[in-house]
Motif scaffolding. Structure first.
Motif, PDB file in Angstrom:
ATOM      1  N   UNK A 175       0.815  -1.220   0.000  1.00  0.00           N
ATOM      2  CA  UNK A 175       0.000   0.000   0.000  1.00  0.00           C
ATOM      3  C   UNK A 175       0.853   1.275   0.000  1.00  0.00           C
ATOM      4  N   UNK A 176       2.164   1.115  -0.323  1.00  0.00           N
ATOM      5  CA  UNK A 176       3.109   2.246  -0.389  1.00  0.00           C
ATOM      6  C   UNK A 176       3.255   2.961   0.950  1.00  0.00           C
ATOM      7  N   UNK A 177       3.140   2.219   2.030  1.00  0.00           N
ATOM      8  CA  UNK A 177       3.326   2.766   3.371  1.00  0.00           C
ATOM      9  C   UNK A 177       4.433   1.986   4.071  1.00  0.00           C
ATOM     10  N   UNK A 178       5.328   2.720   4.728  1.00  0.00           N
ATOM     11  CA  UNK A 178       6.406   2.059   5.475  1.00  0.00           C
ATOM     12  C   UNK A 178       5.862   1.569   6.813  1.00  0.00           C
ATOM     13  N   UNK A 179       6.104   0.280   7.107  1.00  0.00           N
ATOM     14  CA  UNK A 179       5.645  -0.350   8.339  1.00  0.00           C
ATOM     15  C   UNK A 179       6.851  -0.883   9.106  1.00  0.00           C
ATOM     16  N   UNK A 180       6.851  -0.655  10.415  1.00  0.00           N
ATOM     17  CA  UNK A 180       7.956  -1.148  11.259  1.00  0.00           C
ATOM     18  C   UNK A 180       7.814  -2.661  11.486  1.00  0.00           C
ATOM     19  N   UNK A 181       8.929  -3.385  11.286  1.00  0.00           N
ATOM     20  CA  UNK A 181       8.968  -4.820  11.555  1.00  0.00           C
ATOM     21  C   UNK A 181      10.174  -5.130  12.441  1.00  0.00           C
ATOM     22  N   UNK A 182       9.963  -6.075  13.334  1.00  0.00           N
ATOM     23  CA  UNK A 182      11.067  -6.564  14.169  1.00  0.00           C
ATOM     24  C   UNK A 182      11.562  -7.895  13.583  1.00  0.00           C
ATOM     25  N   UNK A 183      12.835  -7.904  13.192  1.00  0.00           N
ATOM     26  CA  UNK A 183      13.448  -9.098  12.602  1.00  0.00           C
ATOM     27  C   UNK A 183      14.160  -9.875  13.697  1.00  0.00           C
ATOM     28  N   UNK A 184      13.740 -11.099  13.897  1.00  0.00           N
ATOM     29  CA  UNK A 184      14.358 -11.962  14.912  1.00  0.00           C
ATOM     30  C   UNK A 184      14.724 -13.290  14.268  1.00  0.00           C
ATOM     31  N   UNK A 185      15.915 -13.801  14.588  1.00  0.00           N
ATOM     32  CA  UNK A 185      16.311 -15.068  13.986  1.00  0.00           C
ATOM     33  C   UNK A 185      17.445 -15.749  14.727  1.00  0.00           C
ATOM     34  N   UNK A 186      17.612 -17.033  14.434  1.00  0.00           N
ATOM     35  CA  UNK A 186      18.675 -17.843  15.031  1.00  0.00           C
ATOM     36  C   UNK A 186      19.387 -18.633  13.937  1.00  0.00           C
ATOM     37  N   UNK A 187      20.694 -18.758  14.110  1.00  0.00           N
ATOM     38  CA  UNK A 187      21.484 -19.556  13.165  1.00  0.00           C
ATOM     39  C   UNK A 187      21.653 -20.970  13.718  1.00  0.00           C
ATOM     40  N   UNK A 188      21.328 -21.939  12.892  1.00  0.00           N
ATOM     41  CA  UNK A 188      21.523 -23.358  13.251  1.00  0.00           C
ATOM     42  C   UNK A 188      22.859 -23.805  12.655  1.00  0.00           C
ATOM     43  N   UNK A 189      23.708 -24.369  13.490  1.00  0.00           N
ATOM     44  CA  UNK A 189      25.046 -24.782  13.058  1.00  0.00           C
ATOM     45  C   UNK A 189      25.243 -26.286  13.260  1.00  0.00           C
ATOM     46  N   UNK A 190      26.181 -26.847  12.510  1.00  0.00           N
ATOM     47  CA  UNK A 190      26.490 -28.276  12.686  1.00  0.00           C
ATOM     48  C   UNK A 190      27.530 -28.442  13.797  1.00  0.00           C
ATOM     49  N   UNK A 191      28.009 -29.648  13.987  1.00  0.00           N
ATOM     50  CA  UNK A 191      28.953 -29.919  15.068  1.00  0.00           C
ATOM     51  C   UNK A 191      30.261 -29.161  14.906  1.00  0.00           C
ATOM     52  N   UNK A 192      30.601 -28.842  13.659  1.00  0.00           N
ATOM     53  CA  UNK A 192      31.842 -28.093  13.407  1.00  0.00           C
ATOM     54  C   UNK A 192      31.605 -26.581  13.426  1.00  0.00           C
ATOM     55  N   UNK A 193      30.422 -26.185  13.891  1.00  0.00           N
ATOM     56  CA  UNK A 193      30.046 -24.765  14.001  1.00  0.00           C
ATOM     57  C   UNK A 193      29.874 -24.085  12.646  1.00  0.00           C
ATOM     58  N   UNK A 194      29.655 -24.898  11.615  1.00  0.00           N
ATOM     59  CA  UNK A 194      29.394 -24.356  10.279  1.00  0.00           C
ATOM     60  C   UNK A 194      27.905 -23.991  10.194  1.00  0.00           C
ATOM     61  N   UNK A 195      27.573 -22.774   9.775  1.00  0.00           N
ATOM     62  CA  UNK A 195      26.157 -22.383   9.703  1.00  0.00           C
ATOM     63  C   UNK A 195      25.404 -23.157   8.625  1.00  0.00           C
ATOM     64  N   UNK A 196      24.247 -23.683   8.997  1.00  0.00           N
ATOM     65  CA  UNK A 196      23.417 -24.418   8.051  1.00  0.00           C
ATOM     66  C   UNK A 196      22.211 -23.586   7.617  1.00  0.00           C
TER      67      UNK A 196
END
Length: 393
Positions: A172-193
């Protein structure tokens, strides 16, 4: 007895004592015979009365049923209109308040969405490759572009949980505030999946917080920063800059302002304050801090970009513009008062690195102007005589 009409059906009345009867005769077309039927008038009257009652009842019942149908249809139309209105509200609310869940696959470099994304993209996109991230980036408010860089740094770093807030341009051509929340899942070697998170509409909450903040931080009449938050804002800038950026502190005092209140009335005085606030906002940018610190006193903290080779030219140009633009005549038709401005300036970090010191120096320069004809500006130097204690002492 009346004579019967030959070969025709007929009817006639006759009485026997007090009893009235009706006779109906019909020819049988044989040997001039007739079939004759008799019935009392009272019986017919009673039957007519019964028929009338039944007819009235039927008319009443039909009318009642008709009214019930009309009321039912009217009610259905009202409910339908309400339902359509509620559906419309729901659709708008859904588009602007829904939670969007996303899942970024580091290996595939693909972002997948759960939920209807049409409120954001105009169509329900379920996934986009990282190479098309510009589709999202283009919808981020210019002031929050830095948040995207923080997200990219977070994804390439060693963190696990991320949270930030930004404005997104919706369908609708209007700016709306959003809260971005997230988590990184990693393998045993700490590599991000995967990076799994959501974007939640917090527009109402942030707008309410900003309204409260504005009420606390700003001057009610001018809409500029009040004295307390002017000091806090400038002090924060000084602390974060570490003295590496150039800035100038202005104190502006309206000449003859008291005469405006005394001769024209306080409504004209209020108008002069509002006019000054508007003019200051026109001369300075959003990067600068503008405040009202007293009745007819204002201050500005001018932040000069590091790319500017001669910042003093900017300072003097702004001061001259202020002196000229703040010269104004106020009149009620009978009496006129000419209002001008006296301006004192101090320099950061050249002359001082604390708010109170900058204020005191600019205040001294201001009174130097006041004592030398007003309607001008001056930059502080050590030869100026201190007029007395600063209000921040």
């Amino acid at each position: 007895m009346p004579k019967c009409k030959k070969n025709q059906t007929g009817i006639f009345n006759f009485s026997i004592g007090d009893e009235s009867r009706i006779v109906v005769y019909t020819p049988v077309w044989r040997n001039d015979w007739y079939v004759i039927s008799t019935i009392t008038s009272d019986y017919i009257f009673l039957q007519q009365k019964k028929i009338t009652k039944i007819t009235v009842r039927l008319i009443f019942m039909v009318s009642a049923v008709f009214m019930i149908i009309i009321l039912f249809l009217s009610r259905m139309m009202i409910l339908r209109a309400r339902l359509e209105k509620d559906n419309s509200r729901y659709a708008i609310n859904y588009e602007t308040s829904q939670t969007l869940i996303f899942d970024y696959d580091f290996e595939k470099k693909m972002i997948e969405f759960t939920g209807n994304t049409s409120f954001l993209f105009g169509e329900n996109i379920k996934s986009i490759p990282l190479s098309d991230f510009k589709k999202i980036e283009s919808r981020v408010h210019e002031s929050e572009k830095g948040v995207l860089l923080k997200i990219k740094d977070f994804l390439s770093g060693g963190g696990t949980r991320y949270i930030s807030e930004l404005r997104l341009l919706c369908k609708n051509n209007e700016y709306i505030w959003y809260r971005i929340t997230g988590n990184i899942i990693r393998d045993k070697e700490n590599v991000p999946l995967k990076f799994i998170g959501n974007a939640v509409n917090v527009n109402a909450q942030i707008m309410h917080e900003q309204e409260l903040k504005t009420m606390v931080e700003t001057d009610g009449l001018s809409g500029l920063l009040n004295k307390v938050y002017m000091e806090k804002s400038v002090s924060k800038f000084i602390e974060e800059s570490g003295g590496t950026e150039f800035a100038a502190f202005f104190i502006i005092d309206l000449d003859n302002f008291k005469l405006v209140n005394d001769k024209l009335g306080h409504s004209y005085g209020d108008q002069a304050i509002c006019d000054t606030a508007n003019k200051l906002s026109l001369v300075f940018s959003e990067r600068d801090f503008i405040g009202r610190i007293g009745g007819d006193e204002f201050c500005v903290f001018l932040c000069v970009k590091s790319s500017v080779k001669n910042p003093m030219q900017i300072v003097e140009k702004k001061a001259k513009t202020l002196r000229d633009i703040l010269s104004e005549d106020y009149t009620n038709g009978d009496v006129s008062v000419h209002v001008t401005a006296s301006i004192g300036i101090s320099l950061f970090p050249n002359q001082a690195t604390l708010f109170k010191s900058l204020f005191k120096m600019a205040d001294t320069a201001l009174y130097h102007v006041k004592n030398n004809g007003k309607n001008n500006f001056a930059i502080f130097d050590e030869d100026m005589q201190n007029h007395g204690e600063s209000v921040y002492e």
